[in-house]
Design a protein around this motif. Structure first.
Motif, PDB file in Angstrom:
ATOM      1  N   SER A  89     -17.643-123.198  29.466  1.00 49.53           N
ATOM      2  CA  SER A  89     -18.230-122.136  30.283  1.00 49.53           C
ATOM      3  C   SER A  89     -19.260-122.722  31.240  1.00 49.53           C
ATOM      4  N   VAL A  90     -19.373-122.106  32.405  1.00 45.24           N
ATOM      5  CA  VAL A  90     -20.341-122.509  33.429  1.00 45.24           C
ATOM      6  C   VAL A  90     -21.246-121.316  33.721  1.00 45.24           C
ATOM      7  N   GLY A  91     -22.571-121.549  33.674  1.00 48.70           N
ATOM      8  CA  GLY A  91     -23.539-120.496  33.979  1.00 48.70           C
ATOM      9  C   GLY A  91     -24.248-120.747  35.296  1.00 48.70           C
ATOM     10  N   ARG A  92     -24.987-119.736  35.745  1.00 43.36           N
ATOM     11  CA  ARG A  92     -25.712-119.870  37.009  1.00 43.36           C
ATOM     12  C   ARG A  92     -27.079-119.209  36.905  1.00 43.36           C
ATOM     13  N   PHE A 119     -18.951-118.072  33.428  1.00 41.45           N
ATOM     14  CA  PHE A 119     -17.627-118.321  34.002  1.00 41.45           C
ATOM     15  C   PHE A 119     -16.885-119.266  33.054  1.00 41.45           C
ATOM     16  N   LYS A 120     -15.921-118.728  32.304  1.00 47.12           N
ATOM     17  CA  LYS A 120     -15.159-119.523  31.328  1.00 47.12           C
ATOM     18  C   LYS A 120     -13.879-120.024  31.980  1.00 47.12           C
ATOM     19  N   VAL A 121     -13.615-121.314  31.827  1.00 45.26           N
ATOM     20  CA  VAL A 121     -12.402-121.924  32.388  1.00 45.26           C
ATOM     21  C   VAL A 121     -11.757-122.784  31.307  1.00 45.26           C
ATOM     22  N   ALA A 122     -10.494-122.523  31.009  1.00 45.13           N
ATOM     23  CA  ALA A 122      -9.743-123.308  30.021  1.00 45.13           C
ATOM     24  C   ALA A 122      -8.529-123.917  30.698  1.00 45.13           C
ATOM     25  N   PHE A 149     -15.328-124.394  39.673  1.00 46.44           N
ATOM     26  CA  PHE A 149     -14.104-124.969  39.107  1.00 46.44           C
ATOM     27  C   PHE A 149     -14.198-126.489  39.002  1.00 46.44           C
ATOM     28  N   ALA A 150     -14.800-127.127  39.998  1.00 53.92           N
ATOM     29  CA  ALA A 150     -14.957-128.586  39.953  1.00 53.92           C
ATOM     30  C   ALA A 150     -15.872-128.998  38.803  1.00 53.92           C
ATOM     31  N   GLN A 151     -16.965-128.245  38.614  1.00 52.48           N
ATOM     32  CA  GLN A 151     -17.894-128.563  37.530  1.00 52.48           C
ATOM     33  C   GLN A 151     -17.245-128.308  36.174  1.00 52.48           C
ATOM     34  N   ALA A 152     -16.473-127.233  36.070  1.00 51.48           N
ATOM     35  CA  ALA A 152     -15.779-126.930  34.818  1.00 51.48           C
ATOM     36  C   ALA A 152     -14.733-127.996  34.503  1.00 51.48           C
ATOM     37  N   ARG A 153     -14.081-128.509  35.535  1.00 56.76           N
ATOM     38  CA  ARG A 153     -13.074-129.548  35.295  1.00 56.76           C
ATOM     39  C   ARG A 153     -13.709-130.826  34.757  1.00 56.76           C
TER      40      ARG A 153
END
Length: 331
Positions: A89-92, A119-122, A149-153
């Motif tokens: 997950s990514v927070g802001r 923001f959860k990305v799997a 998306f780049a940070q989650a990747r």
């Protein structure tokens, strides 16, 4: 099927445990949807898969933890998944004016509470399989989404590195406690022959081998049981029973009937052919019993199949054909 359990004690609460609530349904659906992208097709893996994610302590994204744990569990169980799947997950955080913003990876409970985004990305190394966004702000622009998306990747790939060190590929074999399955197809016209009158044939096979046989209308047969050797043996017998008898094929059958004019030979369970007395041996045969008796094994060749499916056999031609292929001794 993924069951996601989030008991009250995992967040330090003491209350009654009831049916699944909004959190369990939503987080479980996200984890399940994320893992579907790596699962094999039903034709490749016929088993029903049930994953259970029991959350014992939660201070972060337990749904993304369920994706990571579920991926590891699938590989450990021997499910032929295409690769590992992980989630993060990514927070802001923003200032009062909204001009300054900071993005953080793998947020904990307090960051989720005080921040304005989760923001959860799997996904896998190849792409994304699941996304969920909880947002307190009015929205995100494309530049912000691209950055997220780049940070989650980057975070996902670090997690995948650790997961692959634990288990890099699915185990070659399933647990010894898992039922053994074999799937194959037969001619749909032969389904009646497999089932038999009143289910006599299929029930006899199930009782003899201790297996379960399921037959679909398109001719798909699934044989299941706890003993792989018996599953394979039953499958082989069904395939032989339902195989198309071709002219010129050789069979080693069992004599099941003797008449004055010839013998009846069982080529496979439920498939018999007739070998006329003139085809039992070279030259004159006075009595059929001089050549074959009930219970004898007899090598025969299929020399004709008429329009009604009646099979004509020849022992004489089968012997001649095998003799031609035998190496001759040097003089």
């Amino acid at each position: 099927m993924l069951h996601y359990n989030f008991p009250p004690f995992c967040v330090g609460e003491a209350r009654r445990i009831t049916g699944p609530g909004r959190r369990e349904i939503g987080h479980g659906a996200l984890a399940e949807r994320s893992l579907l992208g790596i699962l094999p097709s039903p034709e490749e893996f016929m088993y029903t898969i049930r994953l259970v994610s029991d959350i014992t302590e939660s201070n972060g994204s337990s749904s993304m933890a369920s994706v990571c744990g579920g991926s590891l569990a699938l590989m450990d169980a021997g499910v032929p998944v295409s690769g590992h799947c992980a989630g993060v997950s990514v927070g802001r955080f923003t200032d009062a004016s909204g001009q300054k913003e900071v993005y953080v990876t793998d947020i904990i409970g307090e960051e989720d509470f005080f921040g304005d985004m989760d923001f959860k990305v799997a996904g896998t190394r190849e792409g994304v399989t699941g996304v969920q966004l909880d947002l307190k702000a009015r929205g995100l622009n494309l530049e912000q989404i691209e950055r997220i998306f780049a940070q989650a990747r980057r975070g996902r790939e670090k997690i995948l590195d650790i997961m692959e060190k634990a288990i890099a590929s699915p185990r070659k074999e399933l647990s010894k406690y898992a039922p053994k399955l074999r799937s194959f197809k037969i001619d749909p016209d032969k389904i009646g022959k497999l089932i038999g009158p009143g289910g006599k044939m299929i029930n006899a096979l199930q009782d003899r081998y201790g297996v379960k046989i399921d037959v679909e209308e398109d001719g798909t047969v699934v044989v299941s049981g706890s003993d792989l050797a018996k599953v394979e043996a039953c499958s082989a017998e069904i395939e032989a029973m339902c195989a198309e008898v071709k002219i010129g094929a050789l069979y080693r059958g069992k004599v099941v009937g003797v008449k004055d004019f010839g013998v009846f030979v069982e080529l496979a369970p439920g498939t018999d052919g007739m070998c006329h007395i003139s085809e039992l041996a070279e030259g004159y045969v006075e009595k059929v019993s001089d050549v074959a008796k009930v219970g004898d094994e007899l090598l025969v060749k299929v020399i004709n199949v008429d329009d009604q499916g009646r099979i004509k056999l020849s022992h004489r031609q089968a012997l001649a054909e095998t003799a031609e292929h035998e190496p001759r001794a040097n003089a």
